[in-house]
Design a protein around this motif. Structure first.
Motif, PDB file in Angstrom:
ATOM      1  N   SER A 116      13.136   4.258 -47.156  1.00  0.00           N
ATOM      2  CA  SER A 116      14.221   4.994 -46.482  1.00  0.00           C
ATOM      3  C   SER A 116      15.411   4.077 -46.222  1.00  0.00           C
ATOM      4  O   SER A 116      16.574   4.484 -46.370  1.00  0.00           O
ATOM      5  CB  SER A 116      13.713   5.596 -45.169  1.00  0.00           C
ATOM      6  N   ALA A 117      15.131   2.831 -45.836  1.00  0.00           N
ATOM      7  CA  ALA A 117      16.217   1.874 -45.623  1.00  0.00           C
ATOM      8  C   ALA A 117      16.933   1.575 -46.930  1.00  0.00           C
ATOM      9  O   ALA A 117      18.170   1.435 -46.968  1.00  0.00           O
ATOM     10  CB  ALA A 117      15.664   0.583 -45.018  1.00  0.00           C
ATOM     11  N   GLN A 129       4.427  -0.334 -44.627  1.00  0.00           N
ATOM     12  CA  GLN A 129       5.790  -0.015 -44.200  1.00  0.00           C
ATOM     13  C   GLN A 129       6.594   0.673 -45.291  1.00  0.00           C
ATOM     14  O   GLN A 129       7.826   0.686 -45.252  1.00  0.00           O
ATOM     15  CB  GLN A 129       6.509  -1.303 -43.766  1.00  0.00           C
ATOM     16  N   ALA A 130       5.904   1.281 -46.237  1.00  0.00           N
ATOM     17  CA  ALA A 130       6.579   1.871 -47.397  1.00  0.00           C
ATOM     18  C   ALA A 130       7.637   2.894 -46.997  1.00  0.00           C
ATOM     19  O   ALA A 130       8.750   2.896 -47.530  1.00  0.00           O
ATOM     20  CB  ALA A 130       5.548   2.500 -48.334  1.00  0.00           C
ATOM     21  N   ASP A 131       7.295   3.804 -46.073  1.00  0.00           N
ATOM     22  CA  ASP A 131       8.261   4.825 -45.659  1.00  0.00           C
ATOM     23  C   ASP A 131       9.542   4.191 -45.143  1.00  0.00           C
ATOM     24  O   ASP A 131      10.657   4.598 -45.513  1.00  0.00           O
ATOM     25  CB  ASP A 131       7.662   5.713 -44.563  1.00  0.00           C
ATOM     26  N   GLU A 132       9.378   3.185 -44.280  1.00  0.00           N
ATOM     27  CA  GLU A 132      10.547   2.572 -43.653  1.00  0.00           C
ATOM     28  C   GLU A 132      11.395   1.796 -44.657  1.00  0.00           C
ATOM     29  O   GLU A 132      12.627   1.902 -44.648  1.00  0.00           O
ATOM     30  CB  GLU A 132      10.100   1.641 -42.523  1.00  0.00           C
ATOM     31  N   VAL A 133      10.747   0.999 -45.534  1.00  0.00           N
ATOM     32  CA  VAL A 133      11.538   0.175 -46.447  1.00  0.00           C
ATOM     33  C   VAL A 133      12.224   1.035 -47.509  1.00  0.00           C
ATOM     34  O   VAL A 133      13.363   0.734 -47.914  1.00  0.00           O
ATOM     35  CB  VAL A 133      10.683  -0.933 -47.103  1.00  0.00           C
ATOM     36  N   SER A 172       5.277   0.224 -58.717  1.00  0.00           N
ATOM     37  CA  SER A 172       4.056   0.804 -59.266  1.00  0.00           C
ATOM     38  C   SER A 172       4.244   2.320 -59.399  1.00  0.00           C
ATOM     39  O   SER A 172       5.176   2.901 -58.830  1.00  0.00           O
ATOM     40  CB  SER A 172       2.874   0.515 -58.346  1.00  0.00           C
ATOM     41  N   GLU A 173       3.341   2.972 -60.126  1.00  0.00           N
ATOM     42  CA  GLU A 173       3.456   4.419 -60.308  1.00  0.00           C
ATOM     43  C   GLU A 173       3.346   5.148 -58.970  1.00  0.00           C
ATOM     44  O   GLU A 173       4.054   6.121 -58.720  1.00  0.00           O
ATOM     45  CB  GLU A 173       2.374   4.913 -61.268  1.00  0.00           C
ATOM     46  N   SER A 174       2.456   4.684 -58.089  1.00  0.00           N
ATOM     47  CA  SER A 174       2.313   5.347 -56.794  1.00  0.00           C
ATOM     48  C   SER A 174       3.570   5.180 -55.950  1.00  0.00           C
ATOM     49  O   SER A 174       3.986   6.107 -55.241  1.00  0.00           O
ATOM     50  CB  SER A 174       1.093   4.798 -56.048  1.00  0.00           C
ATOM     51  N   ALA A 175       4.191   4.011 -56.035  1.00  0.00           N
ATOM     52  CA  ALA A 175       5.428   3.791 -55.282  1.00  0.00           C
ATOM     53  C   ALA A 175       6.569   4.632 -55.840  1.00  0.00           C
ATOM     54  O   ALA A 175       7.422   5.123 -55.089  1.00  0.00           O
ATOM     55  CB  ALA A 175       5.795   2.314 -55.301  1.00  0.00           C
ATOM     56  N   LYS A 176       6.596   4.805 -57.157  1.00  0.00           N
ATOM     57  CA  LYS A 176       7.606   5.691 -57.751  1.00  0.00           C
ATOM     58  C   LYS A 176       7.432   7.114 -57.237  1.00  0.00           C
ATOM     59  O   LYS A 176       8.404   7.810 -56.925  1.00  0.00           O
ATOM     60  CB  LYS A 176       7.505   5.650 -59.270  1.00  0.00           C
ATOM     61  N   HIS A 177       6.169   7.574 -57.170  1.00  0.00           N
ATOM     62  CA  HIS A 177       5.891   8.890 -56.595  1.00  0.00           C
ATOM     63  C   HIS A 177       6.455   8.982 -55.180  1.00  0.00           C
ATOM     64  O   HIS A 177       7.096   9.967 -54.808  1.00  0.00           O
ATOM     65  CB  HIS A 177       4.380   9.121 -56.531  1.00  0.00           C
ATOM     66  N   HIS A 178       6.198   7.940 -54.407  1.00  0.00           N
ATOM     67  CA  HIS A 178       6.633   7.927 -53.016  1.00  0.00           C
ATOM     68  C   HIS A 178       8.154   8.005 -52.926  1.00  0.00           C
ATOM     69  O   HIS A 178       8.710   8.750 -52.098  1.00  0.00           O
ATOM     70  CB  HIS A 178       6.126   6.651 -52.346  1.00  0.00           C
ATOM     71  N   LEU A 179       8.832   7.239 -53.757  1.00  0.00           N
ATOM     72  CA  LEU A 179      10.290   7.258 -53.749  1.00  0.00           C
ATOM     73  C   LEU A 179      10.813   8.625 -54.162  1.00  0.00           C
ATOM     74  O   LEU A 179      11.805   9.115 -53.604  1.00  0.00           O
ATOM     75  CB  LEU A 179      10.830   6.166 -54.678  1.00  0.00           C
TER      76      LEU A 179
END
Length: 311
Positions: A193-194, A187-191, A219-226
């Motif tokens: 964006s919220a 649910q990374a996109d949703e959380v 994490s580094e991958s989550a930072k990329h995503h953000l």
């Protein structure tokens, strides 16, 4: 802080280091900003029937009138009726790593708050790490028959995912905790964006602080995503963050010295063939008092067992 949600053309990696003290205090601050959040988690996640309270107050976290500093908790709250009568109390502890001293201090926090408020009290442990959550859930036996404290632990696997923008804007603190727990999940996109929607509707200084907290724990991958959801890179912006960055740099030399001293204690014991249990190793490596560590180094040359270090 205005944040535009569109794809970023650049993919520069954000590599930031924040002292654990900042992350710890930042997570504690989330609960201070929303005193009713702890009770909502107890009700929603753990199924506890909370009293019909009308006000929530922050309580003092000194759990002894005199004594060692380890008997100071993170944050505590009381729920009261419209006449000010206490109905329930909650001790909230943020835990970033295993610490065996907590099995002694947590029962003190809970019993002291109960005696002070004269009402039922609860211990809520919050951690962004699954392994720490598993450790924190271990029952604490007090010795007296049938007296066992089972901490209520809110780890990432139990943290409710905030995916609705309206909910995130109403509860930005929950959106922050949700992003920390679920930024690497399905649910990374949703959380995320919220989270951004919540930060856009939060006053400037708090939004910066909340963003700092999230970025410091991803994490580094989550930072990329953000980054992909935002238009620009980011540096620590809030006054809250800058304070702890400065403290972290000032404490860097002292932390390095204590780490080296703790390693020396264990090395001397190992060289002399003296067994060192996991609990003792944890006690040595978690000690931040350089004078105490120096004392242990001298004792390590003479003792026959590791336990004798502490006598």
């Amino acid at each position: 802080m205005r944040i535009s949600v569109r794809k970023c053309q650049c993919r520069n990696v954000i590599s930031l280091t924040m002292p654990p003290k900042y992350i710890h205090e930042g997570l504690v601050e989330l609960f201070r900003c929303r005193p009713d959040m702890a009770a909502s988690f107890l009700r929603e996640v753990f199924g506890l029937l909370m009293p019909d309270y009308t006000q929530t107050r922050t309580e003092a976290c000194d759990f002894t009138d005199m004594g060692p500093k380890e008997f100071r908790g993170d944050v505590a709250f009381s729920m009261a009726d419209e006449d000010g009568n206490n109905l329930a109390g909650i001790v909230v502890e943020v835990q970033l790593a295993r610490d065996e001293t907590r099995k002694w201090s947590w029962p003190v926090y809970l019993a002291t708050l109960r005696a002070r408020l004269r009402c039922p009290t609860y211990l809520l442990v919050v951690t962004p790490k699954s392994d720490v959550a598993e450790w924190a859930r271990r029952p604490i036996e007090l010795g007296h028959p049938a007296m066992v404290l089972c901490p209520l632990v809110l780890g990432p696997e139990l943290m409710p995912a905030v995916t609705d923008n309206a909910e995130a804007m109403a509860w930005p603190e929950r959106a922050v905790l949700s992003a920390i727990a679920h930024a690497d999940g399905p649910q990374a996109d949703e959380v995320l964006s919220a989270l951004i929607a919540a930060l856009e509707k939060t006053d400037d200084e708090r939004s910066k602080m909340y963003y700092d907290i999230v970025l410091a724990t991803l994490s580094e991958s989550a930072k990329h995503h953000l980054e992909e959801l935002m238009t620009t890179g980011y540096e620590y912006q809030s006054d809250f963050a800058r304070k702890y960055v400065a403290e972290g740099r000032a404490e860097g030399w002292a932390e390095g010295r204590t780490t080296e001293a703790a390693h020396s204690v264990i090395t001397v014991l190992d060289a002399r063939g003296i067994p060192v249990s996991d609990d003792i190793r944890e006690r040595i490596t978690s000690c931040s008092d350089i004078d105490q560590l120096d004392t242990w180094i001298r004792r390590a040359v003479l003792v026959e067992t590791a336990d004798e270090l502490f006598t």
